[in-house]
Design a protein around this motif. Structure first.
Motif, PDB file in Angstrom:
ATOM      1  N   PRO A  41       0.706  -1.235   0.130  1.00 36.52           N
ATOM      2  CA  PRO A  41       0.094   0.147  -0.201  1.00 36.52           C
ATOM      3  C   PRO A  41       1.052   1.294   0.252  1.00 36.52           C
ATOM      4  CG  PRO A  41      -0.954  -1.491   1.679  1.00 36.52           C
ATOM      5  CD  PRO A  41       0.518  -2.134   1.114  1.00 36.52           C
ATOM      6  N   ASN A 103      -6.813  -1.243   6.052  1.00 36.14           N
ATOM      7  CA  ASN A 103      -7.023  -1.652   4.640  1.00 36.14           C
ATOM      8  C   ASN A 103      -5.582  -2.064   4.033  1.00 36.14           C
ATOM      9  OD1 ASN A 103      -7.361  -1.968   1.812  1.00 36.14           O
ATOM     10  ND2 ASN A 103      -8.321  -0.013   1.570  1.00 36.14           N
ATOM     11  N   VAL A 106      -5.295  -2.718  -2.269  1.00 36.24           N
ATOM     12  CA  VAL A 106      -4.897  -1.653  -3.041  1.00 36.24           C
ATOM     13  C   VAL A 106      -6.141  -0.809  -3.657  1.00 36.24           C
ATOM     14  CG1 VAL A 106      -2.980  -2.806  -4.200  1.00 36.24           C
ATOM     15  CG2 VAL A 106      -5.172  -3.268  -5.256  1.00 36.24           C
ATOM     16  N   ARG A 107      -7.191  -1.346  -3.149  1.00 34.58           N
ATOM     17  CA  ARG A 107      -8.444  -0.666  -3.157  1.00 34.58           C
ATOM     18  C   ARG A 107      -8.996   0.053  -2.217  1.00 34.58           C
ATOM     19  NH1 ARG A 107     -11.231  -2.272  -8.227  1.00 34.58           N
ATOM     20  NH2 ARG A 107     -10.305  -3.995  -9.101  1.00 34.58           N
ATOM     21  N   THR A 108      -9.897   1.154  -2.254  1.00 32.60           N
ATOM     22  CA  THR A 108     -10.471   1.798  -1.081  1.00 32.60           C
ATOM     23  C   THR A 108     -11.502   0.658  -0.462  1.00 32.60           C
ATOM     24  OG1 THR A 108     -10.038   4.038  -1.930  1.00 32.60           O
ATOM     25  CG2 THR A 108     -12.088   3.591  -0.296  1.00 32.60           C
ATOM     26  N   THR A 157      -8.857   4.408   2.704  1.00 34.60           N
ATOM     27  CA  THR A 157      -7.979   4.388   1.413  1.00 34.60           C
ATOM     28  C   THR A 157      -6.906   2.984   1.723  1.00 34.60           C
ATOM     29  OG1 THR A 157      -6.804   6.120   1.966  1.00 34.60           O
ATOM     30  CG2 THR A 157      -8.369   6.654   0.420  1.00 34.60           C
ATOM     31  N   THR A 158      -6.299   2.909   0.637  1.00 30.73           N
ATOM     32  CA  THR A 158      -5.146   1.773   1.084  1.00 30.73           C
ATOM     33  C   THR A 158      -3.958   2.231   2.008  1.00 30.73           C
ATOM     34  OG1 THR A 158      -3.589   0.578  -0.367  1.00 30.73           O
ATOM     35  CG2 THR A 158      -3.886   2.695  -1.107  1.00 30.73           C
TER      36      THR A 158
END
Ligand SMILES: [Cu+2]
Length: 194
Positions: A41, A103, A106-108, A157-158
């Motif tokens: 990340p 998280n 790599v995505r939100t 977020t990532t």
């Protein structure tokens, strides 16, 4: 014991050990989300403050884009690939419960706490045409990067952490990411309160 029997015994022992090792290995892989972690990340990193009550560490993981048909477009889920919600403990005592949500994908992502009806398994909710599940009865959510609760609702977020502290009575709950397509991609986990 006759010499003839010894090799058989060794085979049985070796087989048992192999099964144990495999079981432990797969459990560890799931626990660390290593199987779902994409590139490291690169987004905002942050730590949660000390949280009240029973703390559950929740890890949001995904395999990134491109692995199952390219970037997600228009809320479609085909490009999502596999994603997971992993919890550090599946049972907590009733009362104050804090969810510390990181998280590593790599995505939100986000985390919404929903009641889980008796007899219904996590992951069994119907998914609407918008790729989301019904949030009726939601007890709260962690959907803010480096902050508590829903906030602006832009998601975690990532690399970032979000958190929420709730009062939960005894029962079964389902922790879900309800961004379009994410539930169907596997982003749900059960949390039981006793
Ligand atoms: Cu998600």
């Amino acid at each position: 014991m006759s010499p003839v029997r010894r090799p058989n015994l060794r085979l049985v022992v070796a087989g048992t050990l192999a099964a144990v090792v495999l079981g432990v290995a797969s459990t560890v892989a799931l626990a660390t989300a290593g199987a779902f972690r994409g590139p490291a990340p690169t987004g905002t990193r942050c730590a949660a403050p000390a949280l009240a009550g029973a703390v559950v560490d929740v890890t949001l993981a995904d395999m990134g884009g491109g692995m199952m048909g390219g970037p997600m477009t228009g809320g479609g889920w085909r490009g999502m690939g596999m994603a997971r919600v992993l919890v550090s403990r599946g049972v907590v005592p009733a009362g104050t419960v804090s969810l510390r949500v990181v998280n590593v994908g790599v995505r939100t992502h986000e985390l919404v706490v929903l009641p889980l009806p008796a007899g219904q398994a996590a992951g069994a909710r119907p998914v609407g045409a918008d790729g989301r599940v019904d949030e009726t009865g939601s007890l709260g959510e962690a959907s803010r990067s480096c902050g508590a609760g829903a906030g602006a609702g832009d998601g975690i977020t990532t690399g970032a952490t979000g958190w929420v502290t709730l009062t939960l009575g005894p029962g079964r709950y389902e922790l879900v990411c309800n961004l379009p397509g994410h539930y169907k991609a596997g982003m749900y986990a059960e949390l039981d309160v006793r």
